[in-house]
Structure formats: C-alpha cells, structure tokens
Design an enzyme around this catalytic site. Structure first.
Site: not given
Length: 779
Positions: A263, A232, A34, A621
DNA sequence: GATTATATGGTTTTT
DNA sequence: CCATATAATC
C-alpha cells in the site's frame, strides 16, 4: 487478561502485548492494523504508562482523530479504572502537525519566531514566483510548480540548498532539463521564507530534524518525553521522517511501526519502502509480526486484489486470506462518457439502497484525480442522494478565507510578506502594483521586512497620495496588533472584518457566489470562536490558544478533518485520501489508460507499480460490493478524449468478474454478452437502456439531459428594477454594479464575449453563470 | 491605479 | 472547462 483483548486474534494480541523494544507489524489490507495500534496504546495507558510519554504519528488528521477517539472508548469500557480522558494527553497527530506543535516552542532556537507562519502550497508557489522574477529568470522556463516539486523532493531527502548546488549529478540533471539554476532558486527561496518567518510543509519536517540534530538538549528532552513511539502507515515515510523517528526512539527503542508495502502510494512525496527494510537493520532485536488475515472483504474482492498486486515484482512475501463469504463478483462497467459513468454510479447507488437497504454512508466513489468528481456530483444531485466530497479545494483555500486569514497572519507575524502582499490593497485602498513592487525592492535593498518599509514609508520618497494610503494601512495594522494583546482571537477577527470593510464588501455582493463567500467568512469566524473557547492544554507550550496557534493548525487541516460526525452521505474522494478507510460498497471509477494508470506515471516500471498498488488500495477498501467502471470518452480541458480501458482491468481474473455491464468485453474481444443482454440491448445501445429497472418508478423530477450551454452578450442601457434570477431570454434585463442596468441583446453568441452562460443546476433548474461577478439578472 | 477584455495554459496523488 | 496572466481602456 484485559477485556479489550478479547476481540483480537493471536497475532493481533501478540502485537498489542509486545510492548518493549522495536516492533514492526507487517499488516495486509483489512487486517485490523488500526485496531491493533489503538488497542496497543490503550493497553500502554491501562498499564500505567503516562499518556504524555506516548507519541503516535499518522498521515492524516482524520486517522489521528479516529484513533484518539477509539482509545478513549477502549479505556472507558475497560475494567481497568483508567479514564478515557487520559487519552487527551497523548501526542497523536500527523507528522506535520505534531512537529509544528513542537516547533512552536522551539522555533526561536532556529531563528524563527514562535508565531512562525506555515506556508501552504499556494503560498510557497507564490513566494517562488516572486523569487524567480526577482532573479530575472523566465517564469516559463522555471515554472513555480515544477521548481517547488524539485525543492520539496530535495528537502524530503534532507538535501540542503548548498548541498544541492554542490552535487554534480543533480546539477547535471538540472542542466539537462534546461533548468540549471534551480539550486540558486532553492537557496533564495529558503532565505525568503526564513526572512518572512515562515516554514513550508517540508520545513516542518526538515526543521524538526535540524533541531534534534543540532541541539542536543532538545534531542534529549524529546527522547525522554516520547518513551513510546508508534507510527501508522510506515511504508509512506520519507527520509526526513525516518531520520526524525530514529533519533527520537534511539534511547528507549520502544518504537512500533505498522505498514504494508503493497500500500505504498506516496513515493511522489519521497516515501520509500526502503524504510521498512531498513527498520530491521537499525535496531538490535527487531520483532516482526505479520497480520495476514483479512477481516474486511469478501473472498472475491480479496482474490482479485491479490491477483492484481501479484503483477508487481519485489513485494514482500505475504499471503492475505479471509474467512468471509465469497460474495458477489466484481462488476466491471463500461460507459460511453464520464457523464454516463456518473449516471450509472448514481443510479446503481439508488438501486442498491432500494434493494438492499444500504444507507448513503455505505457507498464510496473513489477516483484517481480530484477533477473526476464533477460528473458524480451532478448525477448524485439529480438523484437526490446526499454526498460529501473530500479533498479538492479545502475551505481554507478559498479566496475570501485566505484574504481574511492574511490579515490575521500579518497581525501575528509582521514579517509575513505573502500575507502583506495579499491584503495591502484589498479591499482597494489605492496602493497599486507599482507601489507594491517598490516596497518589495526597498525591503530587499535595506534588508528589512516589507512591512517595515510600509511603516517608514515617509523615508523612502513615496508620493503624497500613496504615502497617505500606506500610513493609514500601517496604522490600521498596528491598531489590530494592539488589540491582540487584550482581546481574544475571535474578537480581533471580527474587528478586522469590520474595520477593513472586508465583510461589508462581501455583503454587498448579492450574487450567489458573493453570498456564499459572505457565508464562508461567517463560518470562519465561527470556527475561530469555537477554537478560542476550547480549554487550554497544559503542557507548558507557548501561548497555545492564541491567534498564532490557531493559524498554524489551520494550515495543516484538510477539509476531510472537520468531519461533522458520520453524517449519512456518499463519500467521494481520491484513492489516496481513501487509504485506511473502508466502505460496504465501493465504486472505483475512471479505470482507463492514461487516467488510471495515470499518464504521468507511465515512465518507469516503478511508477507503474505504484499505480498498481494504488489500484490495490482502491479495491481493498470494499467490504461487500465492488464496481470498477470506465468511460470510453471523457472531457479533458473542455474537449473530448477517447480512452482505452485500464490495463488493470485485464489483470483482474475473469472468474471473479461480472462483465454484464461491460458489454461482456472489458477486453477488446468479440463477445457481445449473453443472449439476454443482446435481446434487450440490441447492439451498440447504452447500458442504461437495458439495465434492470428497479420496481421504483423514476422520480419525476429527474431532468432530461441538460441542453448545450448558450452564451449571451450584454449591452448596458438604463433603468430597470432588480429581482430574482429566473429565466434568461433575449431582451433579458441585467444589472451591473457599475454599468447600471442593461439588456441582453443576443442569446447565442459570439462565444468570445460571453457575459453569462446558461447552465442547469442539480435540480434541473436553469441557472445563469455570470462571468462578471457584479452582474445579475433582473426581471 | 482600477477595472475589464483577451490570451494562455494547465490535471496526478497530500501535508 | 476554469483560473490566472497580460493587454487595453477608462
């Protein structure tokens, strides 16, 4: 060199600076993708690219908003004299919202009104139900939910209704499933939506594609507008999205995609990692940059993640590594029930806050299904920990909100039959089921909209009373429409609320639920007001601050979006919703067979692998601390269910695990734990009994286990005066809006006719859940 | 036609 | 358990 590059490593820098031509960034979890993407956009702008010419596509509004914010920040801090406000002109958003915005301008080419309605899943299902009944098919055979999934999958794969019906294999499949008419339903559904001037979620993509495919001037226009395209989470794109971006980028070929095949968790939405593989073949000289350093997690977490994902076949080769410290072992926790699981998590959060001074916002609880949130909500409330749930029923899906919105929708788009049906008799005005059915049939026969039938009801022979009601209704809607031309969205909404007595009705409902419904509508009005007061954007689009625009964007919002700043709360969400986010401490809960991996996803190896990727996403995460918990029993549909520990637990390498709280036995071996544990636990006691106590005493307000639910039966009599809800006993007086006042005759009852249910709320206070909204307890 | 009692049946995941 | 569909009643 630009100062915003200083925080990047070599690969990241390369990814930012490689501006021209097709670029694929293969980026592992926590590798700063990101950051790369945002810096790249900032870099483009800082180097003179007009923000108007940049299109960035994300999968959630939240990701888009965050990106935009970061870009502004970078530009403002940069020594370049580009202002952050330039970022406002970026086209940045989810596929759905960006295309909806474009379609608002272009829809008439495709035969839709500018103010087309966007149907959410509920609307779609409702339309389907109507279609299926109209076709005189069995609703049980053709469950709207199932049919919708099927249609949705077809649309995402760019299969039209005709094509669907012509395809031999699809037909075979449906025939085998004893649902041979899905193709016909698909067609009727699409026609109905079109007639209603409405697009469902999938149509937003599909129609965008059709626009570009069939209208060359449109294609040229947007190809030239979007000279730089960034995507993205590319691994989550489906065929329509793929085709659209391919078309858009065909001229300039400045397309940059970021993805991680490990992912990919949206195959149920048609996403395919094929798109990643295909990307290389689509353009002549594709550059590929790999980001393999993880900046997020401890070594323990990363090691576990790498090992687990290693069980999947056919991952693209990638080696994630980190310089971070080893960190704690991953705690594997076993509890005897979902409620105990909740308790453990809440207690652990409290403990860690006291010990290590973590704030609420450092914690996330991640689960596979939304239904799991309940236990954690309760336990967190009991502990007095502030939390926020993402997902589940969003604000805009609440009944009272949808009712209010239905009025506004109808005013903006009179063709919207769903909206009409929703509010034509709400609040009640004597237009019953039979009448509505009749209206629908006539509309169908005459090939006009349902509202047109209402407007001309006199022609179609309704009885005097009904006719009067219909006329009044039509007049009212016309009145609103006229007002719309002179007043703004907010004023109209307020007027609608007042005039229809919808607000009054809610106001008169004094139950707790009624009160919150009233507040919700108030909140909706506030949000409309806020919207109308935002400045117009200046890109020559149709009426972009009107009620129509408001309604369109609202359907695409999830409650994750109206984030009222980074308030200090524990975050609860599904793993899907957590993608792209990171937290200091993460609880991955419900690690049980049939729940995670989910029973619905155990049919094929592909499905299982997707569940594993999901598990991978969940554990990656975490930055510092990670718990994986499971419960041996759990309530499902109100009845108790036994669960085996998830197979993913067994896939985690033992040397990075701390199984103290799992009885030392995530596997079903005979290890009963350390001497210490056995000493303090005894055998078979629950872990909460032996968990190290914090120095902090347990808050006195912590309630004992709530007693079992009781039910009460109610027999109306007369003459009591109302007051607060407090205790409920036999002989408790009750007020009912229509029955008047009465007394509770029996406390535990027949379970068949419970008028009220006693529960205990978060503060341990007795609460009476009334099964009839219009009853309340009086003193 | 409106409201209330009873029966049924549904849980992945999201825009 | 919960929400919605159908049946029963006013």
């Amino acid at each position: 060199m630009q100062d915003y590059l200083s925080g990047l490593n070599e690969q990241q820098k390369e990814a930012v600076l490689h501006i021209k031509g097709p670029l694929m960034i293969v980026a592992g979890a926590g590798s700063g993708k990101t950051k790369v993407l945002t810096t790249r956009i900032a870099h483009l702008i800082a180097n003179g690219v007009d923000a108007f010419n940049i299109l960035a596509l994300t999968f959630t509004n939240k990701a888009a908003a965050e990106m935009k914010e970061r870009i502004e920040k970078i530009l403002n801090n940069s020594s370049n004299n580009t202002s952050g406000s330039e970022a406002r002109n970026l086209y940045i958003g989810t596929f759905h919202s960006v295309f909806a915005r474009i379609l608002r301008t272009e829809a008439p080419r495709l035969g839709y009104p500018n103010n087309f309605t966007i149907y959410d899943t509920d609307d779609s299902r409702s339309v389907l139900k109507a279609v299926i009944t109209d076709m005189e098919l069995d609703i049980k055979q053709y469950k709207p939910n199932f049919v919708h999934n099927r249609i949705s999958a077809a649309k995402n794969a760019l299969i039209s209704a005709d094509e669907y019906e012509d395809d031999y294999y699809l037909q075979q499949e449906d025939a085998k499933a004893k649902r041979p008419l899905i193709g016909k339903i698909y067609k009727a559904y699409a026609e109905r939506c079109f007639k209603n001037g409405a697009m469902d979620f999938d149509d937003l993509l599909l129609n965008m594609f059709i626009l570009l495919k069939n209208y060359n001037d449109a294609l040229v226009k947007y190809q030239h507008k979007f000279q730089y395209i960034l995507i993205d989470e590319y691994q989550d794109t489906n065929p329509v999205q793929y085709q659209i971006t391919k078309l858009l980028s065909a001229v300039h070929e400045n397309i940059c995609v970021v993805g991680d095949d490990a992912q990919s968790i949206y195959s149920f939405r048609g996403a395919t990692i094929e798109n990643i593989l295909q990307f290389k073949k689509d353009y002549d000289d594709v550059s590929i940059i790999k980001l393999e350093q993880n900046y997020r997690s401890t070594q323990s977490i990363l090691n576990v993640a790498n090992t687990v994902i290693g069980n999947n076949k056919g991952q693209l080769p990638k080696e994630l590594w980190t310089n971070n410290e080893a960190g704690d072992k991953i705690k594997v926790v076993k509890t005897i029930s979902d409620n105990e699981e909740g308790k453990f998590v809440a207690d652990s959060i409290k403990e860690h806050q006291l010990r290590y001074h973590y704030g609420n916002k450092d914690f996330a609880i991640l689960y596979r299904t939304n239904a799991q949130s309940r236990a954690f909500e309760e336990s967190l409330r009991k502990q007095g920990i502030a939390y926020r749930i993402y997902g589940g029923i969003s604000f805009y899906q609440r009944k009272e909100i949808k009712d209010m919105l239905a009025y506004l929708r109808l005013i903006v788009n009179m063709k919207d039959e769903e909206a009409l049906k929703r509010i034509i008799n709400y609040p009640v005005r004597g237009i019953g089921k039979t009448t509505i059915e009749k209206l629908s049939i006539i509309a169908h026969q005459e090939n006009i909209t349902m509202f047109q039938v209402v407007e001309n009801a006199a022609k179609y022979g309704f009885k005097a009373g009904t006719l009067d009601a219909l006329d009044k209704f039509a007049t009212m809607i016309h009145y609103f429409q006229n007002i719309l031309t002179e007043k703004n969205a907010y004023d109209v909404a307020v007027l609608v609320g007042k005039h229809t007595e919808l607000v009054k009705e809610l106001f008169n409902d004094k139950t707790t639920e009624g009160l919150s419904r009233y507040e919700n509508v108030q909140e909706l009005l506030n949000s409309i007001k806020e919207w109308t007061e935002l400045p117009d954007s200046e890109d020559g689009e149709v009426n972009n601050k009107g009620l129509g625009a408001y309604l369109q964007q609202i359907t695409l919002l999830t409650d994750a979006d109206d984030d009222k700043e980074d308030n200090d709360t524990v975050k609860l969400m599904t793993i899907h919703a957590a993608k792209g986010l990171e937290f200091a401490c993460v609880f991955v809960v419900g690690a049980e067979e049939e729940l995670f991996p989910n029973a619905m996803s155990l049919n094929t190896r592909e499905e299982l692998e997707e569940e594993r990727r999901l598990f991978y996403v969940a554990i990656t995460r975490a930055k510092h601390k990670l718990w994986v918990t499971y419960a041996t029993t759990r309530y499902k549909f109100g009845s108790l269910k036994q669960n085996e520990p998830s197979r993913f637990l067994h896939e985690m390498p033992d040397n990075f695990l701390d199984k103290t709280y799992a009885g030392g036995a995530a596997k079903n071996n005979s290890n009963l734990g350390s001497a210490y544990e056995r000493m303090y636990r005894g055998f078979g006691n629950q872990l909460r009994d032996h968990r190290p106590q914090t120095s902090e005493k347990k808050p006195s307000y912590l309630p004992a286990n709530p007693p079992a639910t009781k039910t009460v039966t109610h027999i109306p009599t007369a003459n009591f005066t109302p007051s607060d809800i407090s205790e409920i006993e036999e002989g408790q007086k009750i007020e009912h809006q229509r029955f008047g006042f009465g007394t509770i005759a029996k406390l535990e009852g027949s379970s068949h006719n419970p008028i009220a249910t006693i529960r205990f709320d978060q503060n341990g206070e007795k609460k009476i859940m009334l099964n009839y909204a219009k009853i309340r307890i009086v003193k």
